[in-house]
Each structure stands twice: as C-alpha cells, then as structure tokens.
Design a protein around this motif. Structure first.
Motif, mmCIF file in Angstrom:
data_model
loop_
_atom_site.group_PDB
_atom_site.id
_atom_site.type_symbol
_atom_site.label_atom_id
_atom_site.label_comp_id
_atom_site.label_asym_id
_atom_site.label_seq_id
_atom_site.Cartn_x
_atom_site.Cartn_y
_atom_site.Cartn_z
ATOM 1 N N THR A 56 0.748 -1.226 -0.212
ATOM 2 C CA THR A 56 -0.144 -0.085 0.000
ATOM 3 C C THR A 56 0.906 1.157 -0.148
ATOM 4 O O THR A 56 0.497 2.111 -0.848
ATOM 5 N N ASP A 57 2.090 1.086 0.657
ATOM 6 C CA ASP A 57 2.782 2.542 1.043
ATOM 7 C C ASP A 57 3.522 2.445 -0.397
ATOM 8 O O ASP A 57 3.426 3.858 -1.005
ATOM 9 N N LEU A 58 3.883 1.456 -1.080
ATOM 10 C CA LEU A 58 4.680 1.622 -2.501
ATOM 11 C C LEU A 58 3.574 2.107 -3.639
ATOM 12 O O LEU A 58 4.000 2.958 -4.441
ATOM 13 N N GLU A 59 2.316 1.602 -3.402
ATOM 14 C CA GLU A 59 1.316 2.299 -4.321
ATOM 15 C C GLU A 59 1.126 3.781 -4.190
ATOM 16 O O GLU A 59 1.044 4.434 -5.296
ATOM 17 N N GLN A 60 0.988 4.008 -3.069
ATOM 18 C CA GLN A 60 0.876 5.576 -2.796
ATOM 19 C C GLN A 60 2.060 6.219 -3.289
ATOM 20 O O GLN A 60 1.895 7.240 -3.713
ATOM 21 N N LYS A 61 3.438 5.789 -2.985
ATOM 22 C CA LYS A 61 4.431 6.341 -3.698
ATOM 23 C C LYS A 61 4.439 6.422 -5.120
ATOM 24 O O LYS A 61 4.844 7.492 -5.621
ATOM 25 N N ALA A 62 4.060 5.213 -5.779
ATOM 26 C CA ALA A 62 3.816 5.458 -7.350
ATOM 27 C C ALA A 62 3.147 6.334 -7.788
ATOM 28 O O ALA A 62 3.499 6.959 -8.733
ATOM 29 N N LEU A 63 2.049 6.631 -7.002
ATOM 30 C CA LEU A 63 1.106 7.622 -7.309
ATOM 31 C C LEU A 63 1.642 9.190 -7.391
ATOM 32 O O LEU A 63 1.707 9.768 -8.492
ATOM 33 N N ASP A 64 2.561 9.217 -6.359
ATOM 34 C CA ASP A 64 3.390 10.501 -6.064
ATOM 35 C C ASP A 64 4.325 10.529 -7.442
ATOM 36 O O ASP A 64 4.648 11.739 -8.033
ATOM 37 N N LEU A 65 4.970 9.621 -7.808
ATOM 38 C CA LEU A 65 5.910 9.608 -8.618
ATOM 39 C C LEU A 65 5.385 9.886 -9.865
ATOM 40 O O LEU A 65 6.041 10.593 -10.833
ATOM 41 N N TYR A 118 14.069 0.799 -5.657
ATOM 42 C CA TYR A 118 14.729 1.574 -4.626
ATOM 43 C C TYR A 118 14.017 1.846 -3.514
ATOM 44 O O TYR A 118 14.532 1.910 -2.201
ATOM 45 N N ASN A 119 12.617 1.977 -3.609
ATOM 46 C CA ASN A 119 11.649 2.202 -2.411
ATOM 47 C C ASN A 119 11.109 1.061 -1.538
ATOM 48 O O ASN A 119 10.720 0.993 -0.340
ATOM 49 N N GLY A 120 11.370 -0.042 -2.078
ATOM 50 C CA GLY A 120 10.962 -1.304 -1.702
ATOM 51 C C GLY A 120 12.207 -2.081 -0.740
ATOM 52 O O GLY A 120 12.128 -3.102 -0.128
ATOM 53 N N GLY A 121 13.300 -1.534 -0.903
ATOM 54 C CA GLY A 121 14.775 -2.108 -0.310
ATOM 55 C C GLY A 121 15.201 -3.080 -1.062
ATOM 56 O O GLY A 121 15.888 -3.764 -0.407
ATOM 57 N N ILE A 122 14.896 -3.573 -2.104
ATOM 58 C CA ILE A 122 15.711 -4.307 -2.794
ATOM 59 C C ILE A 122 17.311 -4.337 -3.055
ATOM 60 O O ILE A 122 18.034 -5.023 -2.998
ATOM 61 N N LEU A 123 17.393 -2.902 -3.642
ATOM 62 C CA LEU A 123 18.728 -2.552 -3.711
ATOM 63 C C LEU A 123 19.493 -2.327 -2.625
ATOM 64 O O LEU A 123 19.086 -1.521 -1.911
ATOM 65 N N ARG A 124 20.937 -2.591 -2.607
ATOM 66 C CA ARG A 124 21.802 -2.527 -1.550
ATOM 67 C C ARG A 124 22.475 -0.983 -2.073
ATOM 68 O O ARG A 124 23.342 -1.265 -2.748
ATOM 69 N N ASN A 135 2.345 -5.035 -10.179
ATOM 70 C CA ASN A 135 1.857 -5.804 -8.760
ATOM 71 C C ASN A 135 3.022 -5.645 -7.764
ATOM 72 O O ASN A 135 3.894 -6.643 -8.300
ATOM 73 N N TYR A 136 2.916 -5.190 -6.642
ATOM 74 C CA TYR A 136 3.998 -5.247 -5.751
ATOM 75 C C TYR A 136 4.378 -6.270 -5.263
ATOM 76 O O TYR A 136 5.662 -6.577 -4.823
ATOM 77 N N ASP A 137 3.368 -7.017 -4.881
ATOM 78 C CA ASP A 137 3.491 -8.287 -4.400
ATOM 79 C C ASP A 137 4.482 -9.274 -5.131
ATOM 80 O O ASP A 137 5.279 -9.978 -4.545
ATOM 81 N N GLU A 138 3.962 -9.451 -6.340
ATOM 82 C CA GLU A 138 4.712 -9.981 -7.435
ATOM 83 C C GLU A 138 6.251 -9.589 -7.641
ATOM 84 O O GLU A 138 7.197 -10.299 -7.811
ATOM 85 N N LEU A 139 6.274 -8.255 -7.971
ATOM 86 C CA LEU A 139 7.494 -7.390 -7.988
ATOM 87 C C LEU A 139 8.493 -7.709 -6.677
ATOM 88 O O LEU A 139 9.646 -8.287 -7.013
ATOM 89 N N MET A 140 7.870 -7.468 -5.626
ATOM 90 C CA MET A 140 8.807 -7.963 -4.473
ATOM 91 C C MET A 140 9.267 -9.278 -4.199
ATOM 92 O O MET A 140 10.590 -9.519 -4.029
ATOM 93 N N SER A 141 8.429 -10.010 -4.522
ATOM 94 C CA SER A 141 8.632 -11.530 -4.360
ATOM 95 C C SER A 141 9.690 -12.150 -5.309
ATOM 96 O O SER A 141 10.460 -13.229 -5.009
ATOM 97 N N THR A 142 9.428 -11.649 -6.507
ATOM 98 C CA THR A 142 10.227 -12.215 -7.684
ATOM 99 C C THR A 142 11.689 -11.636 -8.000
ATOM 100 O O THR A 142 12.514 -12.161 -8.352
ATOM 101 N N ALA A 147 15.584 -14.256 -15.644
ATOM 102 C CA ALA A 147 15.046 -13.159 -16.610
ATOM 103 C C ALA A 147 13.694 -13.021 -16.237
ATOM 104 O O ALA A 147 12.790 -14.067 -16.076
ATOM 105 N N ILE A 148 13.078 -11.831 -15.924
ATOM 106 C CA ILE A 148 11.960 -11.559 -15.501
ATOM 107 C C ILE A 148 11.123 -10.589 -16.417
ATOM 108 O O ILE A 148 11.830 -9.714 -16.868
ATOM 109 N N ILE A 149 10.246 -11.202 -16.975
ATOM 110 C CA ILE A 149 9.327 -10.569 -17.999
ATOM 111 C C ILE A 149 8.221 -9.929 -17.171
ATOM 112 O O ILE A 149 7.164 -10.400 -16.716
ATOM 113 N N ALA A 150 8.106 -8.489 -17.081
ATOM 114 C CA ALA A 150 7.127 -7.925 -16.287
ATOM 115 C C ALA A 150 6.286 -7.346 -17.392
ATOM 116 O O ALA A 150 6.511 -6.288 -18.063
#
Length: 276
Positions: A3-12, A42-48, A210-217, A231-234
């Motif tokens: 939900t937080d990421l979806e709100q951030k995406a709207l702002d972006l 970047y905002n989901g904490g995937i990248l170090r 879909n953030y659940d799919e993005l984060m888990s994949t 290889a991820i086909i989004a």
C-alpha cells in the motif's frame, strides 16, 4: 508495504508529469510503464545502496538499459536521497546534468545509456567484475521489449547463460509498444518466455504493476543465489496510471499540449498549477 509503495508510485507519476510540463521534454509513457519496477527496487529495499556514498564498492548496481525512461529514474533517485527534487526539476534545461537519457554524471546512475541494446552488456561487465572480485553485490538491468529486437541483446543473453551469471537479474519492461507502433507488428518477440528459456534462463512472468509479485520475484538472496540466471518478463501498460496515455502507441514520444495536460491533471487529481 504494498500500500505504501502504491501511494509512492502515485506521487512519482505526478512528479513525472510535473517535471515533463516544466521542461517540455521526456518520454512520459515509457517512464510511466517502468515506475512500479523502479519504485520496488529503490523504495522497496531491494537494492543495497547508500546515497551518501554513490560510489560505495559494495553497492548493488542498477542499469537502466531503456535509458529514455529518465523521468522515472531521476524522480526515484530523489526518494533514494541521491539527488534533489529542485535539481531534477531542471530536467533537460540548459546547464542541467539531468538529460533525456541517463548519464553517469548524475549521482546514483551507473552508466550512460540511451542507445538501445547496450545496457545489458554493461550489466554483464558489472556482474563479471563482482565474480572476479569475489564480491556479493548484485547487478539488475531493466530493458524494454522493443529493445529486445536488437541483436546485441541476444548476444548478451547468450553470454549470461553460458557463463552462468547468477548474480545478474534481467528485467524486461514488456509494455508491447515501441516508437514505430506495437511490438508484434514491428517485429514480434513472442513467445518471449519460451525463447529465453531456450537460452537457459529461469524465466519469471509477472504483472509489472503488482508490488507483491515485484517484491517476491526480484528480491533474491545474495547468500543463496539461484541455480540459473533469472530473466523477469514484467507485463506492463505503456503510460500506466494516466488513462489518456495507457496502451496508446502514439504516446511513445509525444509531448502533451495544454488540453492534454488539463486531462492528465484531472485524471491524476493534480493541482492545476503543478509544473509551472
């Protein structure tokens, strides 16, 4: 978190529109299709990463091979702390380092891209370097689907699997539209998943919004890397979030006029003075 990421995406998305209006430049629809992917990274904490040390040796490397989507990347780098919104607001203006294609003069940007078909090969160099140095940083490359018509992309794909670069994650923003029209009309890539599997990739097909799919994949354990390169086909929608632009080929490089902006502002519920 989704939900937080979806709100951030709207702002972006609002900021992409605002910056594009101020500059009169930018590939808006291409940026909108990839915002959720970049937001997750970047905002989901995937990248170090460490914004205070852009050249930190242990950082993960992100390569925007579809280098024209700078409106998305630069605004995400603001949230990550690498650059200021004030500077990004000078996008494509005289004297600004924030141009229409990525450049390594911008803190947080790894390499110059924009000439399609080369970013994935740059990512290979990064992944090979990590292997030689016995370092645990990861490299993630984002390319467009139209870009995959380039022969250099398939040479890079062959290299990745031959040398089993499991510390590299390749994401394809599959919005099905390129400059000249729809991908399947210009030069069909499908079945893209089967082609990548034949090259030796572990292929994941996800909803790129879909953030659940993005984060888990996308998020992989650097201490327990996969057996094969991923290889991820989004699957995404060109112009996602702005109904006026969604899945309309003409918006690949088109600049909105005053009437268009009035509609876009209404659709995103933006104040009328945004981007002035």
């Amino acid at each position: 978190m989704s939900t937080d990421l979806e709100q951030k995406a709207l702002d972006l998305r609002k900021r992409v529109i605002s910056v594009s209006k101020m500059s009169g430049a930018g590939h808006i629809a291409s940026s909108l299709s990839s915002i959720d992917i970049l937001n997750a990274l970047y905002n989901g904490g995937i990248l170090r990463i460490d914004c205070k040390q852009p050249e930190w040796r242990e950082r993960d490397r992100f390569i925007l091979s579809k280098g024209h989507a700078t409106l998305a990347l630069y605004n995400v780098l603001v949230d990550a702390g690498f650059v200021s919104q004030k500077d990004v607001d000078r996008y494509c203006q005289k004297g600004s380092i924030f141009g229409g294609h990525t450049t390594s003069s911008v803190p947080g940007v790894e390499c110059n891209t924009g000439s399609l078909g080369h970013g994935l090969s740059f990512a290979i160099g990064s992944a090979l370097c990590a292997r030689l140095e016995k370092a645990d940083y990861l490299t993630i490359a984002l390319s467009g689907d139209g870009e995959c018509q380039e022969g250099s992309m398939w040479e890079a794909a062959m290299f990745i699997t031959h040398y089993n670069l499991i510390n590299l994650v390749w994401i394809i923003d599959k919005n099905n539209i390129q400059l000249c029209g729809r991908i399947n009309a210009v030069m069909n890539l499908d079945p893209l998943d089967e082609k990548l599997k034949a090259f030796g990739f572990d292929v994941k097909v996800i909803d790129g919004h879909n953030y659940d799919e993005l984060m888990s994949t996308i998020k992989i354990d650097r201490n327990n890397l996969p057996a094969k390169p991923i290889a991820i086909i989004a699957n995404t929608i060109k112009g996602k979030g702005v109904p006026l632009m969604e899945d309309v080929p003409e918006w690949h490089g088109r600049k909105p006029n005053a009437d268009d902006y009035a509609i876009i502002y209404e659709q995103l519920r933006m104040p009328k003075d945004a981007g002035k």
